[in-house]
Design an enzyme around this catalytic site. Structure first.
Site, PDB file in Angstrom:
ATOM      1  N   THR A   1       2.086  -4.611   4.460  1.00  0.00           N
ATOM      2  CA  THR A   1       1.992  -5.006   5.874  1.00  0.00           C
ATOM      3  C   THR A   1       1.511  -6.445   6.054  1.00  0.00           C
ATOM      4  O   THR A   1       1.812  -7.075   7.064  1.00  0.00           O
ATOM      5  CB  THR A   1       1.022  -4.083   6.635  1.00  0.00           C
ATOM      6  OG1 THR A   1      -0.235  -4.088   5.968  1.00  0.00           O
ATOM      7  CG2 THR A   1       1.567  -2.681   6.736  1.00  0.00           C
ATOM      8  N   ASP A   2       0.755  -6.963   5.059  1.00  0.00           N
ATOM      9  CA  ASP A   2       0.098  -8.265   5.269  1.00  0.00           C
ATOM     10  C   ASP A   2       1.075  -9.378   5.653  1.00  0.00           C
ATOM     11  O   ASP A   2       0.788 -10.186   6.527  1.00  0.00           O
ATOM     12  CB  ASP A   2      -0.680  -8.680   4.009  1.00  0.00           C
ATOM     13  CG  ASP A   2      -1.923  -7.823   3.810  1.00  0.00           C
ATOM     14  OD1 ASP A   2      -2.305  -7.114   4.768  1.00  0.00           O
ATOM     15  OD2 ASP A   2      -2.513  -7.871   2.715  1.00  0.00           O
TER      16      ASP A   2
ATOM     17  N   CYS B   1      -2.474 -18.125  21.032  1.00  0.00           N
ATOM     18  CA  CYS B   1      -2.547 -16.841  21.739  1.00  0.00           C
ATOM     19  C   CYS B   1      -1.506 -15.882  21.160  1.00  0.00           C
ATOM     20  O   CYS B   1      -0.434 -16.316  20.740  1.00  0.00           O
ATOM     21  CB  CYS B   1      -2.241 -17.019  23.220  1.00  0.00           C
ATOM     22  SG  CYS B   1      -3.419 -18.075  24.060  1.00  0.00           S
TER      23      CYS B   1
ATOM     24  N   ASP C   1       1.906  -6.756  -4.199  1.00  0.00           N
ATOM     25  CA  ASP C   1       1.134  -6.786  -2.966  1.00  0.00           C
ATOM     26  C   ASP C   1       1.775  -7.911  -2.152  1.00  0.00           C
ATOM     27  O   ASP C   1       2.060  -8.990  -2.685  1.00  0.00           O
ATOM     28  CB  ASP C   1      -0.317  -7.136  -3.306  1.00  0.00           C
ATOM     29  CG  ASP C   1      -1.224  -7.058  -2.080  1.00  0.00           C
ATOM     30  OD1 ASP C   1      -2.156  -6.254  -2.093  1.00  0.00           O
ATOM     31  OD2 ASP C   1      -1.011  -7.833  -1.125  1.00  0.00           O
ATOM     32  N   SER C   2       2.005  -7.664  -0.885  1.00  0.00           N
ATOM     33  CA  SER C   2       2.795  -8.652  -0.133  1.00  0.00           C
ATOM     34  C   SER C   2       2.052  -9.966   0.081  1.00  0.00           C
ATOM     35  O   SER C   2       2.644 -10.944   0.539  1.00  0.00           O
ATOM     36  CB  SER C   2       3.279  -8.079   1.195  1.00  0.00           C
ATOM     37  OG  SER C   2       2.269  -8.056   2.153  1.00  0.00           O
ATOM     38  N   SER C   3       0.774 -10.015  -0.265  1.00  0.00           N
ATOM     39  CA  SER C   3       0.066 -11.300  -0.205  1.00  0.00           C
ATOM     40  C   SER C   3       0.626 -12.268  -1.250  1.00  0.00           C
ATOM     41  O   SER C   3       0.389 -13.473  -1.182  1.00  0.00           O
ATOM     42  CB  SER C   3      -1.423 -11.107  -0.453  1.00  0.00           C
ATOM     43  OG  SER C   3      -1.906 -10.167   0.456  1.00  0.00           O
TER      44      SER C   3
ATOM     45  N   THR D   1       0.822  -1.220   0.000  1.00  0.00           N
ATOM     46  CA  THR D   1       0.000   0.000   0.000  1.00  0.00           C
ATOM     47  C   THR D   1       0.851   1.264   0.000  1.00  0.00           C
ATOM     48  O   THR D   1       0.465   2.281  -0.575  1.00  0.00           O
ATOM     49  CB  THR D   1      -0.892  -0.006   1.267  1.00  0.00           C
ATOM     50  OG1 THR D   1      -1.691  -1.179   1.229  1.00  0.00           O
ATOM     51  CG2 THR D   1      -1.784   1.200   1.339  1.00  0.00           C
TER      52      THR D   1
HETATM   53  N1  ASP Z   1      -2.237  -5.877   0.821  1.00  0.00           N
HETATM   54  C1  ASP Z   1      -1.208  -4.919   1.152  1.00  0.00           C
HETATM   55  C2  ASP Z   1       0.123  -5.642   1.195  1.00  0.00           C
HETATM   56  O1  ASP Z   1       0.404  -6.307   2.143  1.00  0.00           O
HETATM   57  C3  ASP Z   1      -1.497  -4.251   2.427  1.00  0.00           C
HETATM   58  C4  ASP Z   1      -0.437  -3.263   2.858  1.00  0.00           C
HETATM   59  O2  ASP Z   1       0.478  -2.918   2.175  1.00  0.00           O
HETATM   60  O3  ASP Z   1      -0.555  -2.784   3.979  1.00  0.00           O
HETATM   61  O4  ASP Z   1       0.869  -5.553   0.257  1.00  0.00           O
END
Ligand code: ASP
Length: 355
Positions: A103-104, A293, A71-73, A28
């Site tokens: 972030t993912d 947890c 996209d990190s996914s 993002t």
């Molecule tokens: N889907 C995005 C990613 O991980 C979300 C992000 O960048 O925060 O690439």
């Protein structure tokens, strides 16, 4: 061409206090609105136009951008190896590294890099954003500016931080202790089982005793790139049934499983469940026990519902996160065939990922 390199002209081009390499992988962070109002990745060649304040930094800055930001996914071990190779190839020329990443899966990549970069003596700071650079209230700039400052902080002429970290929303966390815990707050990451390494307010307040001990030797950085993906993740839930478990544990080629158990490492005591796991272990499959947890640790034998796991040879993951455990299992299996050696390596910390 896999990567593009951009030199950023800062005011300090001749007399910089530190030199930092930014690696832009996607996510993002690097999105802006196009003329139709849609979010699209921006060309990192235009980074100065998009982040004009960068030129006022007293730093020598270079960006290496993935030619096709992701996209990190969609991240894979090949991308981890790309990032590691960029760091290795540029290690001598820079004082620190800032990795812009979605972030993912940031916690997975940061964990993997922490194992791959052997003898790391410089900061590798991952950051990203919850709102794209092009959005009014974006957190992208703040995250980048502070990550750059952390990556350039020195003490006694040496980098203060000498490990792989995540900086996000004012907190510096050890990368392999971090977890993405929120998808819509700016404070997206948490490290429940390890103290915060620094908090950025008016000043950046480093928690020096919590940092990995600085390297005073000048050992050469080594990049280990072996990953074995013949592993899977099994999360326990009430009513998990024999057929499902049996199928998962007999996947052809399976070498290891991260099993997310309840609480402090507890699992059903039904004989079918224990037998299923026991049969897998006897075939040489490693079962690595981590807790569902977000905080706390696995203590096999604390309850009667985990004693059976200890007895059949399940490996305790102690206080490791699932992200750090999955990447560690892939990493250790990639390097080792002996089951006993794999088990020994799993319970010893490689780079501060567990106590
Ligand atoms: N889907 C995005 C990613 O991980 C979300 C992000 O960048 O925060 O690439």
């Amino acid at each position: 061409m896999k990567f593009k390199e951009v030199n950023i002209k800062t005011l300090a081009s001749t007399n910089a206090s530190a030199s930092i390499l930014i690696v832009y992988t996607g996510g993002t962070f690097g999105m802006v609105y196009d003329d139709k109002g849609t979010l699209v990745p921006f060309d990192f060649g235009k980074i100065r136009e998009n982040i004009p304040l960068l030129k006022r930094f007293n730093l020598k800055l270079t960006v290496i951008s993935f030619s096709d930001p992701i996209d990190s996914s969609n991240i894979s071990p090949d991308n981890w190896i790309d990032i590691g190779t960029i760091i290795l190839d540029n290690y001598q020329q820079y004082d620190g590294f800032v990795i812009l990443h979605g972030t993912d899966t940031m916690a997975f990549t940061a964990s993997a890099l922490s194992y791959m970069l052997d003898n790391l003596g410089k900061p590798v700071i991952f950051t990203g954003a919850q709102l794209p650079l092009g959005a009014m209230r974006s957190d992208a700039r703040e995250n980048l500016y502070t990550a750059l400052e952390i990556a350039s902080t020195k003490k006694n002429e040496r980098p203060l931080v000498q490990e792989v970290c995540i900086f996000f929303n004012s907190l510096l966390l050890r990368g392999n202790r971090s977890k993405k815990v929120r998808s819509s707050h700016f404070g997206a990451f948490k490290s429940e089982n390890y103290p915060i390494l620094a908090q950025a307010g008016v000043i950046i307040d480093f928690n020096e005793p919590a940092l990995l001990k600085p390297r005073l030797d000048n050992r050469k950085l080594k990049l280990n790139t072996h990953f074995d993906d013949s592993i899977t993740l099994i999360k326990l839930y009430p009513n998990i049934n024999e057929t499902m478990l049996e199928r998962m544990l007999t996947i052809p080629g399976l070498r290891g499983v991260v099993m997310e158990t309840y609480g402090s490492g507890n699992a059903p005591t039904d004989p079918w469940f224990v037998n299923c796991l026991s049969k897998a272990i006897q075939k040489g499959i490693i079962i690595f026990n981590v807790s569902q947890c977000v905080g706390g640790k696995v203590i096999q034998g604390r309850y009667a519902t985990s004693k059976q796991l200890e007895d059949i040879g399940v490996v305790s993951g102690n206080d490791i996160t699932t992200e750090a455990a999955l990447t560690k299992l892939m990493f250790v299996l990639g390097d080792e065939n002996s089951i006993e050696k794999v088990k020994k390596k799993l319970i010893l910390p490689i780079s501060g990922e567990m106590n």
